[in-house]
Design a protein around this motif. Structure first.
Motif, PDB file in Angstrom:
ATOM      1  N   LYS A 266       1.057  -0.395 -10.601  1.00  0.00           N
ATOM      2  CA  LYS A 266       2.399  -0.926 -10.931  1.00  0.00           C
ATOM      3  C   LYS A 266       3.267  -1.149  -9.769  1.00  0.00           C
ATOM      4  N   ILE A 267       2.840  -0.493  -8.535  1.00  0.00           N
ATOM      5  CA  ILE A 267       3.917  -0.559  -7.413  1.00  0.00           C
ATOM      6  C   ILE A 267       3.633  -1.960  -6.651  1.00  0.00           C
ATOM      7  N   HIS A 268       4.695  -2.929  -6.584  1.00  0.00           N
ATOM      8  CA  HIS A 268       4.368  -4.138  -6.017  1.00  0.00           C
ATOM      9  C   HIS A 268       4.512  -3.698  -4.314  1.00  0.00           C
ATOM     10  N   PHE A 269       5.566  -2.789  -3.998  1.00  0.00           N
ATOM     11  CA  PHE A 269       5.427  -2.452  -2.655  1.00  0.00           C
ATOM     12  C   PHE A 269       6.378  -1.106  -2.457  1.00  0.00           C
ATOM     13  N   ILE A 270       6.316  -0.637  -1.435  1.00  0.00           N
ATOM     14  CA  ILE A 270       7.374   0.352  -0.929  1.00  0.00           C
ATOM     15  C   ILE A 270       7.988   0.111   0.512  1.00  0.00           C
ATOM     16  N   CYS A 271       8.964  -0.049   0.585  1.00  0.00           N
ATOM     17  CA  CYS A 271      10.027  -0.313   1.609  1.00  0.00           C
ATOM     18  C   CYS A 271      10.344   0.604   2.244  1.00  0.00           C
ATOM     19  N   SER A 272      10.074   0.910   3.737  1.00  0.00           N
ATOM     20  CA  SER A 272      10.647   2.137   4.421  1.00  0.00           C
ATOM     21  C   SER A 272      10.860   1.639   5.913  1.00  0.00           C
ATOM     22  N   ASP A 273      11.101   2.470   6.822  1.00  0.00           N
ATOM     23  CA  ASP A 273      11.408   2.289   8.127  1.00  0.00           C
ATOM     24  C   ASP A 273       9.660   2.046   8.611  1.00  0.00           C
ATOM     25  N   ASN A 274       9.492   1.796   9.908  1.00  0.00           N
ATOM     26  CA  ASN A 274       8.300   1.485  10.331  1.00  0.00           C
ATOM     27  C   ASN A 274       7.667   2.658  11.282  1.00  0.00           C
ATOM     28  N   ALA A 275       8.330   3.805  10.882  1.00  0.00           N
ATOM     29  CA  ALA A 275       7.638   4.865  11.753  1.00  0.00           C
ATOM     30  C   ALA A 275       6.160   5.329  11.238  1.00  0.00           C
ATOM     31  N   ALA A 276       5.446   5.934  12.424  1.00  0.00           N
ATOM     32  CA  ALA A 276       4.114   5.906  12.252  1.00  0.00           C
ATOM     33  C   ALA A 276       3.949   6.832  11.143  1.00  0.00           C
ATOM     34  N   ASN A 277       4.708   8.010  10.788  1.00  0.00           N
ATOM     35  CA  ASN A 277       4.537   8.912   9.734  1.00  0.00           C
ATOM     36  C   ASN A 277       4.467   8.263   8.342  1.00  0.00           C
ATOM     37  N   MET A 278       5.506   7.326   8.539  1.00  0.00           N
ATOM     38  CA  MET A 278       5.795   6.627   6.896  1.00  0.00           C
ATOM     39  C   MET A 278       4.592   5.721   6.755  1.00  0.00           C
ATOM     40  N   THR A 279       4.268   4.765   7.848  1.00  0.00           N
ATOM     41  CA  THR A 279       3.076   3.943   7.609  1.00  0.00           C
ATOM     42  C   THR A 279       1.999   4.534   7.379  1.00  0.00           C
ATOM     43  N   SER A 280       1.486   5.410   7.809  1.00  0.00           N
ATOM     44  CA  SER A 280       0.538   6.271   7.649  1.00  0.00           C
ATOM     45  C   SER A 280       0.512   7.017   6.304  1.00  0.00           C
ATOM     46  N   SER A 281       1.592   7.342   5.805  1.00  0.00           N
ATOM     47  CA  SER A 281       1.487   7.984   4.419  1.00  0.00           C
ATOM     48  C   SER A 281       1.482   6.986   3.610  1.00  0.00           C
ATOM     49  N   LEU A 282       1.994   5.742   3.579  1.00  0.00           N
ATOM     50  CA  LEU A 282       2.015   4.703   2.582  1.00  0.00           C
ATOM     51  C   LEU A 282       0.325   4.138   2.559  1.00  0.00           C
ATOM     52  N   ASN A 283      -0.104   4.123   3.832  1.00  0.00           N
ATOM     53  CA  ASN A 283      -1.544   3.784   3.666  1.00  0.00           C
ATOM     54  C   ASN A 283      -2.439   4.715   2.974  1.00  0.00           C
ATOM     55  N   THR A 284      -2.124   6.114   3.073  1.00  0.00           N
ATOM     56  CA  THR A 284      -2.748   6.954   2.594  1.00  0.00           C
ATOM     57  C   THR A 284      -2.824   6.921   0.905  1.00  0.00           C
ATOM     58  N   ILE A 285      -1.393   6.688   0.488  1.00  0.00           N
ATOM     59  CA  ILE A 285      -0.965   6.403  -1.115  1.00  0.00           C
ATOM     60  C   ILE A 285      -2.054   5.204  -1.415  1.00  0.00           C
TER      61      ILE A 285
END
Length: 119
Positions: free
Chosen positions: A87-106
């Motif tokens: 149901k999640i269309h997207f998650i918007c966040s900063d482009n920090a490597a830790n955040m990008t990696s987390s959202l890719n993992t999810i």
């Protein structure tokens, strides 16, 4: 606890009735104490086209800001509010490597925040 449970149940009903939702997340430090916090906010357009914004989680985040710790917090919120990842269309966040990696993992689409990228 009673009011918390009532609000949580309303958010669950809203999330279940939505076809899709978008999320925003951020980590920041308090100006006064240098302690870190993390938040996850849901943005839902209801079936009658009303926009709803709900804070799913906002908490003290003393742990290291690793992708694993971010992933754990987001997954806990999704489970708590019974939000399936499809149901999640997207998650918007900063482009920090830790955040990008987390959202890719999810396994959700990551949309970097334009305002942060433009600074």
């Amino acid at each position: 606890p009673d009011i918390y449970e009532r609000v949580q149940n309303k958010v669950k009903i809203l999330a279940k009735s939505a076809n899709n939702m978008s999320l925003t997340t951020d980590i920041w430090k308090s100006k006064h104490s240098e302690e870190s916090f993390i938040s996850l906010t849901g943005h839902i357009l209801s079936t009658d086209f009303e926009h709803h914004t709900v804070v799913l989680r906002s908490q003290h985040f003393p742990d290291c800001h690793t992708a694993l710790n971010i992933t754990t917090m987001i997954n806990k919120a999704l489970i708590m509010y019974e939000i399936p990842k499809h149901k999640i269309h997207f998650i918007c966040s900063d482009n920090a490597a830790n955040m990008t990696s987390s959202l890719n993992t999810i396994g959700v689409t990551h949309l970097p925040c334009f305002c942060i990228l433009s600074n």
